[in-house]
Design a protein around this motif. Structure first.
Motif, PDB file in Angstrom:
ATOM      1  N   ALA A  61       5.476  -9.305  -0.725  1.00  0.00           N
ATOM      2  CA  ALA A  61       5.996  -8.904   0.579  1.00  0.00           C
ATOM      3  C   ALA A  61       4.905  -8.172   1.344  1.00  0.00           C
ATOM      4  O   ALA A  61       4.075  -7.479   0.740  1.00  0.00           O
ATOM      5  CB  ALA A  61       7.211  -7.992   0.409  1.00  0.00           C
ATOM      6  N   MET A  62       4.919  -8.350   2.647  1.00  0.00           N
ATOM      7  CA  MET A  62       3.985  -7.606   3.493  1.00  0.00           C
ATOM      8  C   MET A  62       4.699  -6.380   4.024  1.00  0.00           C
ATOM      9  O   MET A  62       5.857  -6.450   4.450  1.00  0.00           O
ATOM     10  CB  MET A  62       3.495  -8.481   4.643  1.00  0.00           C
ATOM     11  CG  MET A  62       2.589  -9.600   4.175  1.00  0.00           C
ATOM     12  SD  MET A  62       1.885 -10.529   5.549  1.00  0.00           S
ATOM     13  CE  MET A  62       0.852  -9.288   6.300  1.00  0.00           C
ATOM     14  N   MET A  63       4.017  -5.245   3.970  1.00  0.00           N
ATOM     15  CA  MET A  63       4.593  -4.001   4.466  1.00  0.00           C
ATOM     16  C   MET A  63       3.471  -3.065   4.888  1.00  0.00           C
ATOM     17  O   MET A  63       2.304  -3.306   4.564  1.00  0.00           O
ATOM     18  CB  MET A  63       5.500  -3.357   3.410  1.00  0.00           C
ATOM     19  CG  MET A  63       4.865  -3.086   2.075  1.00  0.00           C
ATOM     20  SD  MET A  63       6.040  -2.564   0.798  1.00  0.00           S
ATOM     21  CE  MET A  63       6.861  -4.094   0.420  1.00  0.00           C
ATOM     22  N   THR A  64       3.858  -2.024   5.583  1.00  0.00           N
ATOM     23  CA  THR A  64       2.855  -1.047   5.985  1.00  0.00           C
ATOM     24  C   THR A  64       2.383  -0.281   4.749  1.00  0.00           C
ATOM     25  O   THR A  64       3.071  -0.241   3.713  1.00  0.00           O
ATOM     26  CB  THR A  64       3.422  -0.040   7.001  1.00  0.00           C
ATOM     27  OG1 THR A  64       4.440   0.739   6.362  1.00  0.00           O
ATOM     28  CG2 THR A  64       3.969  -0.741   8.235  1.00  0.00           C
ATOM     29  N   THR A  65       1.243   0.350   4.878  1.00  0.00           N
ATOM     30  CA  THR A  65       0.710   1.153   3.769  1.00  0.00           C
ATOM     31  C   THR A  65       1.709   2.242   3.383  1.00  0.00           C
ATOM     32  O   THR A  65       1.922   2.501   2.197  1.00  0.00           O
ATOM     33  CB  THR A  65      -0.639   1.777   4.164  1.00  0.00           C
ATOM     34  OG1 THR A  65      -1.518   0.727   4.546  1.00  0.00           O
ATOM     35  CG2 THR A  65      -1.253   2.564   3.024  1.00  0.00           C
ATOM     36  N   GLU A  66       2.345   2.832   4.369  1.00  0.00           N
ATOM     37  CA  GLU A  66       3.319   3.893   4.097  1.00  0.00           C
ATOM     38  C   GLU A  66       4.520   3.348   3.316  1.00  0.00           C
ATOM     39  O   GLU A  66       4.979   3.968   2.360  1.00  0.00           O
ATOM     40  CB  GLU A  66       3.793   4.541   5.405  1.00  0.00           C
ATOM     41  CG  GLU A  66       2.722   5.304   6.141  1.00  0.00           C
ATOM     42  CD  GLU A  66       1.729   4.417   6.901  1.00  0.00           C
ATOM     43  OE1 GLU A  66       2.070   3.262   7.261  1.00  0.00           O
ATOM     44  OE2 GLU A  66       0.590   4.876   7.110  1.00  0.00           O
ATOM     45  N   GLU A  67       5.033   2.189   3.716  1.00  0.00           N
ATOM     46  CA  GLU A  67       6.147   1.567   2.989  1.00  0.00           C
ATOM     47  C   GLU A  67       5.728   1.216   1.569  1.00  0.00           C
ATOM     48  O   GLU A  67       6.480   1.435   0.610  1.00  0.00           O
ATOM     49  CB  GLU A  67       6.604   0.292   3.695  1.00  0.00           C
ATOM     50  CG  GLU A  67       7.298   0.509   5.010  1.00  0.00           C
ATOM     51  CD  GLU A  67       7.522  -0.793   5.758  1.00  0.00           C
ATOM     52  OE1 GLU A  67       8.621  -0.931   6.329  1.00  0.00           O
ATOM     53  OE2 GLU A  67       6.631  -1.661   5.776  1.00  0.00           O
ATOM     54  N   PHE A  76      -1.031  -3.835   7.591  1.00  0.00           N
ATOM     55  CA  PHE A  76      -0.115  -4.336   6.575  1.00  0.00           C
ATOM     56  C   PHE A  76      -0.891  -4.682   5.303  1.00  0.00           C
ATOM     57  O   PHE A  76      -2.044  -5.108   5.376  1.00  0.00           O
ATOM     58  CB  PHE A  76       0.611  -5.592   7.063  1.00  0.00           C
ATOM     59  CG  PHE A  76       1.656  -5.300   8.092  1.00  0.00           C
ATOM     60  CD1 PHE A  76       2.940  -4.971   7.708  1.00  0.00           C
ATOM     61  CD2 PHE A  76       1.350  -5.345   9.439  1.00  0.00           C
ATOM     62  CE1 PHE A  76       3.916  -4.702   8.650  1.00  0.00           C
ATOM     63  CE2 PHE A  76       2.311  -5.074  10.383  1.00  0.00           C
ATOM     64  CZ  PHE A  76       3.601  -4.740   9.996  1.00  0.00           C
ATOM     65  N   VAL A  77      -0.229  -4.473   4.168  1.00  0.00           N
ATOM     66  CA  VAL A  77      -0.787  -4.877   2.877  1.00  0.00           C
ATOM     67  C   VAL A  77       0.225  -5.800   2.205  1.00  0.00           C
ATOM     68  O   VAL A  77       1.420  -5.752   2.488  1.00  0.00           O
ATOM     69  CB  VAL A  77      -1.089  -3.656   1.975  1.00  0.00           C
ATOM     70  CG1 VAL A  77      -2.207  -2.819   2.564  1.00  0.00           C
ATOM     71  CG2 VAL A  77       0.148  -2.805   1.752  1.00  0.00           C
ATOM     72  N   THR A  78      -0.267  -6.639   1.311  1.00  0.00           N
ATOM     73  CA  THR A  78       0.606  -7.544   0.560  1.00  0.00           C
ATOM     74  C   THR A  78       0.837  -6.938  -0.818  1.00  0.00           C
ATOM     75  O   THR A  78      -0.114  -6.675  -1.546  1.00  0.00           O
ATOM     76  CB  THR A  78      -0.041  -8.933   0.455  1.00  0.00           C
ATOM     77  OG1 THR A  78      -0.313  -9.400   1.774  1.00  0.00           O
ATOM     78  CG2 THR A  78       0.885  -9.909  -0.249  1.00  0.00           C
ATOM     79  N   ILE A  79       2.093  -6.737  -1.154  1.00  0.00           N
ATOM     80  CA  ILE A  79       2.498  -6.009  -2.367  1.00  0.00           C
ATOM     81  C   ILE A  79       3.410  -6.895  -3.224  1.00  0.00           C
ATOM     82  O   ILE A  79       4.202  -7.679  -2.691  1.00  0.00           O
ATOM     83  CB  ILE A  79       3.273  -4.726  -1.961  1.00  0.00           C
ATOM     84  CG1 ILE A  79       2.381  -3.789  -1.152  1.00  0.00           C
ATOM     85  CG2 ILE A  79       3.854  -4.008  -3.161  1.00  0.00           C
ATOM     86  CD1 ILE A  79       1.232  -3.190  -1.932  1.00  0.00           C
ATOM     87  N   LEU A  80       3.322  -6.732  -4.540  1.00  0.00           N
ATOM     88  CA  LEU A  80       4.261  -7.400  -5.437  1.00  0.00           C
ATOM     89  C   LEU A  80       5.677  -6.974  -5.070  1.00  0.00           C
ATOM     90  O   LEU A  80       5.982  -5.783  -5.017  1.00  0.00           O
ATOM     91  CB  LEU A  80       3.965  -7.014  -6.895  1.00  0.00           C
ATOM     92  CG  LEU A  80       4.987  -7.479  -7.932  1.00  0.00           C
ATOM     93  CD1 LEU A  80       4.968  -8.998  -8.057  1.00  0.00           C
ATOM     94  CD2 LEU A  80       4.716  -6.824  -9.272  1.00  0.00           C
ATOM     95  N   LYS A  81       6.536  -7.953  -4.787  1.00  0.00           N
ATOM     96  CA  LYS A  81       7.938  -7.690  -4.463  1.00  0.00           C
ATOM     97  C   LYS A  81       8.836  -7.940  -5.666  1.00  0.00           C
ATOM     98  O   LYS A  81       9.694  -7.131  -6.004  1.00  0.00           O
ATOM     99  CB  LYS A  81       8.379  -8.583  -3.304  1.00  0.00           C
ATOM    100  CG  LYS A  81       9.849  -8.490  -2.973  1.00  0.00           C
ATOM    101  CD  LYS A  81      10.224  -9.591  -1.967  1.00  0.00           C
ATOM    102  CE  LYS A  81      11.659  -9.954  -2.055  1.00  0.00           C
ATOM    103  NZ  LYS A  81      12.030 -10.975  -2.993  1.00  0.00           N
TER     104      LYS A  81
END
Length: 117
Positions: free
Chosen positions: A91-97, A2-7
Motif C-alpha cells: 500500500a502507498m501511504m504517507t511517511t507519517e501513516e 508517499f512510501v510503499t509499505i507491506l500491507k
C-alpha cells in the motif's frame, strides 16, 4: 511524500492448482483473503519459494474454506501444484501513516487453512 509499505502477506501457502487456459490472476480461498485483508482484484506479488520465480497479478475470490491457491493464465507457467509461495500486497501511504502502520501477516497451515491459536 508517499512510501510503499507491506500491507498484507500470506506466508508459505501451497499451490493447489495451475490453470493455463484462463484469463489470468490468482484464485485465493476467501477465508485466506479475509484473514490477510486482501480484496478481490487487488494487485499482489507472488514469490515462489521452490524456483525463485516472482510475478505480479491480481486476486480472484476462491471458494471459502477450500484452501484453493490457483495460479491462472500465464502465471500457471511460473509454479507447479505443491510449490510453496508467498503472496504479498503493498500500500502507498504517507511517511507519517507508515510509521504507525502494522501489516497483516497470515501463516496458514500445510493445507492452506487458518490456524487458531
Amino acid at each position: 511524500m508517499f512510501v510503499t509499505i507491506l500491507k498484507s502477506k500470506l506466508h508459505r501457502v501451497k499451490v493447489t492448482q495451475a490453470e493455463l487456459n484462463y484469463v489470468g490472476s490468482i484464485t485465493i480461498d476467501e477465508d485466506l483473503m479475509d484473514a490477510a485483508n486482501l480484496l478481490e482484484n487487488e494487485q499482489v506479488h507472488i514469490v515462489n519459494n521452490n524456483n525463485g520465480e516472482r510475478l505480479v497479478t491480481y486476486v480472484i475470490k476462491g471458494e471459502r474454506g477450500s484452501g484453493i491457491i490457483c495460479l491462472n493464465g500465464a502465471a500457471a507457467r511460473r509454479a507447479q501444484v505443491g510449490d510453496i509461495i508467498i503472496i504479498i500486497a503493498y500500500a502507498m501511504m504517507t511517511t507519517e501513516e507508515a510509521q504507525g502502520f502494522k501489516p497483516t501477516v497470515v501463516f496458514p497451515n500445510d493445507n492452506n487453512r487458518l490456524v487458531i491459536w
